[in-house]
Design a protein around this motif. Sequence first.
Motif, PDB file in Angstrom:
ATOM      1  N   ALA A 150       0.826  -1.204   0.000  1.00 52.75           N
ATOM      2  CA  ALA A 150       0.000   0.000   0.000  1.00 52.75           C
ATOM      3  C   ALA A 150       0.861   1.256   0.000  1.00 52.75           C
ATOM      4  O   ALA A 150       0.516   2.269  -0.635  1.00 52.75           O
ATOM      5  N   GLU A 151       1.989   1.215   0.694  1.00 50.69           N
ATOM      6  CA  GLU A 151       2.878   2.372   0.740  1.00 50.69           C
ATOM      7  C   GLU A 151       3.412   2.717  -0.648  1.00 50.69           C
ATOM      8  O   GLU A 151       3.526   3.904  -1.012  1.00 50.69           O
ATOM      9  N   VAL A 152       3.722   1.703  -1.440  1.00 50.63           N
ATOM     10  CA  VAL A 152       4.182   1.947  -2.808  1.00 50.63           C
ATOM     11  C   VAL A 152       3.073   2.616  -3.626  1.00 50.63           C
ATOM     12  O   VAL A 152       3.318   3.561  -4.382  1.00 50.63           O
ATOM     13  N   VAL A 153       1.854   2.133  -3.454  1.00 48.68           N
ATOM     14  CA  VAL A 153       0.720   2.714  -4.174  1.00 48.68           C
ATOM     15  C   VAL A 153       0.532   4.181  -3.786  1.00 48.68           C
ATOM     16  O   VAL A 153       0.421   5.057  -4.651  1.00 48.68           O
ATOM     17  N   CYS A 154       0.501   4.462  -2.502  1.00 52.65           N
ATOM     18  CA  CYS A 154       0.274   5.839  -2.058  1.00 52.65           C
ATOM     19  C   CYS A 154       1.371   6.774  -2.542  1.00 52.65           C
ATOM     20  O   CYS A 154       1.107   7.920  -2.934  1.00 52.65           O
ATOM     21  N   ARG A 155       2.604   6.304  -2.527  1.00 51.16           N
ATOM     22  CA  ARG A 155       3.705   7.133  -3.005  1.00 51.16           C
ATOM     23  C   ARG A 155       3.598   7.347  -4.511  1.00 51.16           C
ATOM     24  O   ARG A 155       3.858   8.454  -5.019  1.00 51.16           O
TER      25      ARG A 155
END
Length: 326
Positions: A150-155
């Motif tokens: 999810a962190e990759v997506v948000c970034r």
Amino acid sequence: VQNLLNCVIFGSTLCSGRVEIFYNNSWGTVCDDDWGIMDAQVVCRELGCGTAIEATSRAYFGAGNNDIWLDDVSCSGNESSLTDCPHSGFGIHNCNHGEDAGVAQDRAHSLFFPDLIFTIGSTLCSGRVEVFYNNSWGTVCDDGWDITDAEVVCRELQGCGTAIEATSSANFGAGNNNIWLDDVSCSGNESSLTDCPHSGFGIHNCNHGEDAGVICADGARIKLVGLTLCSGRVEVFYNNSWGTVCDDGWDITDAEVVCRELGCGTAIEATSRAYFGAGNNDIWLDDVSCSGNESSLTDCPHRGFGIHNCDHGEDAGVNCTGETNF
């Protein structure tokens, strides 16, 4: 697209894609008959996406699969919303989805992303994750889906902050196209979700009940936990965690603010006594007393975050008219 009430785009960036409008509680497309740059200009302005570069036709950004709501749109260019432009009438058309209209827009490049978009969710930064591959959008299976992914997506979505939650089990609704990714396993350093290790495009052992999603820090401060995206227990994000709302004084006016904030139409019912099940984290709000004009539930008067005399058997909820399909 700022309030997700009237118009949205489905495409390869936040500001380029197939145009869809919300009418009669569902999203639908626009036919490309007479679709031109002036029409696209109104869309760009409505979405806060700068000026129009191109008005696309022939389902350039992929064909929709719901209603076709507008045809023969003829904007002067001064309208504040696409639905203010002359057209044949909602649902009146002689088209098919091979004629779906779109726009290419010029916005701050930091908001552009090549392979990812949310199509179901309450904001641009919270929703079901879909990737664009082989000229069509598809979902991501939740097998192994976690906060690092999810962190990759948000970034990648730039402007959406950090990841709050990696959702699973089609929390933001089930998709209906391909399932493109499964067994995603990001290290957290990738610039795009599609750079993360996965089983291979289209290779999976999932169904759409396992569609993955994300909630990013700048995308949500409120959510519903329950039967649908627009009916459930109200939870608020504060101090880096989700918590519930006590039903003391909870009424239809408070529910109306929640439904509007989530783009879920109007309030049908303000539920109490943990109607949608009891939460198990903090109780963040109590004695909420909205006037009805607030843009967010947290703008309403309340006792203060975390100050309450309740237990989770008093968790508040809402039933809204809408079934979001963003």
